[in-house]
Scaffold this active site. Structure first.
Site, PDB file in Angstrom:
ATOM      1  CG  ASP A  89      -1.927   1.093   1.234  1.00 56.09           C
ATOM      2  OD1 ASP A  89      -2.078   1.757   0.196  1.00 56.09           O
ATOM      3  OD2 ASP A  89      -2.598   1.279   2.269  1.00 56.09           O
ATOM      4  CG  ASP A 103      -3.626   3.843  -3.088  1.00 56.28           C
ATOM      5  OD1 ASP A 103      -4.515   3.005  -3.326  1.00 56.28           O
ATOM      6  OD2 ASP A 103      -3.769   4.762  -2.251  1.00 56.28           O
ATOM      7  CD  GLU A 104      -5.668  -1.916  -1.014  1.00 53.00           C
ATOM      8  OE1 GLU A 104      -5.920  -2.703  -0.085  1.00 53.00           O
ATOM      9  OE2 GLU A 104      -6.481  -1.045  -1.403  1.00 53.00           O
TER      10      GLU A 104
END
Length: 329
Positions: free
Chosen positions: A6, A99-100
């Site tokens: 993350d 973003d993960e």
């Protein structure tokens, strides 16, 4: 063994990457119209600023914060760069959002590393050196546990269950609300049963969980106990639709609801750009305090992935959905 990666304070960090002079300063990355904080640097978070907060509320907490519009092009570049690094490491990567990501460590060359913690820190250092952003990395026997581990020590945290931390000790240290799928809304029900920690829920009777949360409650228990029910799936084809939804504390505040919707729109637009997609229509849906709700749809005059072109239709749908008499969650 699964890993969860993350990017820390992603949209704010992307701005700092492009503007290094902002490093170490309280920064607010703003959404369309500038009224919503879609990301805050950790220096701003130290004052209590949270993602999704209205700008005026954020400035009351941190009046010295620097305000800048989110840079979607820079964020998209950073996301691509991180994913490219991950795909050189692991053949099975699942992107959950811009973003993960999840990795199946069993598919690494040579299999699961003998020292997962050392491997994880090496990847974090590599991403930071090449991309200029920090990431938090968690690893565990299930995707659920890997995500919880990744969120345990942000920013730039490294938590490996079964390596640096015992599973039971970890779950006893995490509140029930920290479990993805429980959150602040459902924690009311877990509190009523005396289940205060993640370990309490892992030890709860399966039938009680089924009554409260249905089949997903039983599956959640199994994942907490380390029994992997869900694997990493790699998206082979671009999605035919993209969506994003989140729950929050019950509220009638129209401005707060609109800020949450803008935050979702930011992520949706960025995901479309990543896949080189455009949308022909949009839907907005609001859920009330009884888990019911209503929605509205709109067709665009021409396909677009431009936020400015989509925004008026989102606003129109929101106005049609919103009822000031209702409490939403």
């Amino acid at each position: 063994m699964f890993a969860h990666i993350d990017a820390d304070a992603f949209f704010a960090s992307a701005i700092v990457r492009k503007n290094p002079r902002l490093y170490g300063k309280p920064l607010l990355a703003l959404g369309m119209g500038g009224g919503c904080v879609i990301a805050a640097s950790y220096e701003a978070k130290a004052f209590g600023v949270k993602t999704g907060m209205r700008l005026k509320d954020a400035l009351q907490l941190c009046p010295q914060a620097i305000r800048m519009p989110a840079d979607f092009h820079e964020a998209a570049r950073a996301s691509h760069e991180i994913e490219a690094i991950l795909r050189t490491l692991c053949p099975l990567v699942e992107q959950m959002s811009v973003d993960e990501w999840y990795l199946d460590l069993r598919t690494l060359q040579g299999g699961i590393p003998q020292n997962v913690t050392a491997w994880a820190r090496a990847q974090q250092e590599n991403i930071h050196r090449k991309v200029g952003l920090t990431v938090s990395l968690g690893a565990g026997p299930t995707k659920l546990l890997a995500k919880m581990a990744g969120e345990y020590k942000k920013p730039a945290g490294t938590t490996v269950l079964g390596d640096t931390l015992d599973l039971e000790a970890f779950l006893k240290d995490r509140p029930a609300a920290a479990i993805p799928g429980i959150g602040r809304k459902r924690v009311v029900h877990t509190d009523a049963h005396g289940w205060k920690t993640a370990w309490d829920i892992a030890q709860a009777p399966a039938e009680e969980l089924r009554k409260l949360f249905g089949k997903s409650g039983v599956e959640l228990k199994e994942e907490l106990l380390g029994n992997a029910l869900y694997g990493v799936t790699s998206e082979e084809a671009p999605p035919k639709s993209v969506s994003r939804c989140r729950s929050f504390r019950p509220t009638k505040d129209k401005d707060y609801l609109w800020a949450q919707l803008l935050k979702h729109l930011e992520y949706i637009v960025l995901k479309m750009r990543r896949h080189d997609l455009s949308c022909k229509g949009i839907s907005v849906w609001l859920r009330d305090n009884e888990y019911k709700g209503g929605g509205a749809n709109a067709s665009l005059p021409q396909p677009s992935h431009a936020a400015d072109a989509i925004l008026p239709f989102v606003r129109n749908c929101f106005e049609r959905c919103y009822d000031p008499r209702m409490t939403y969650t």
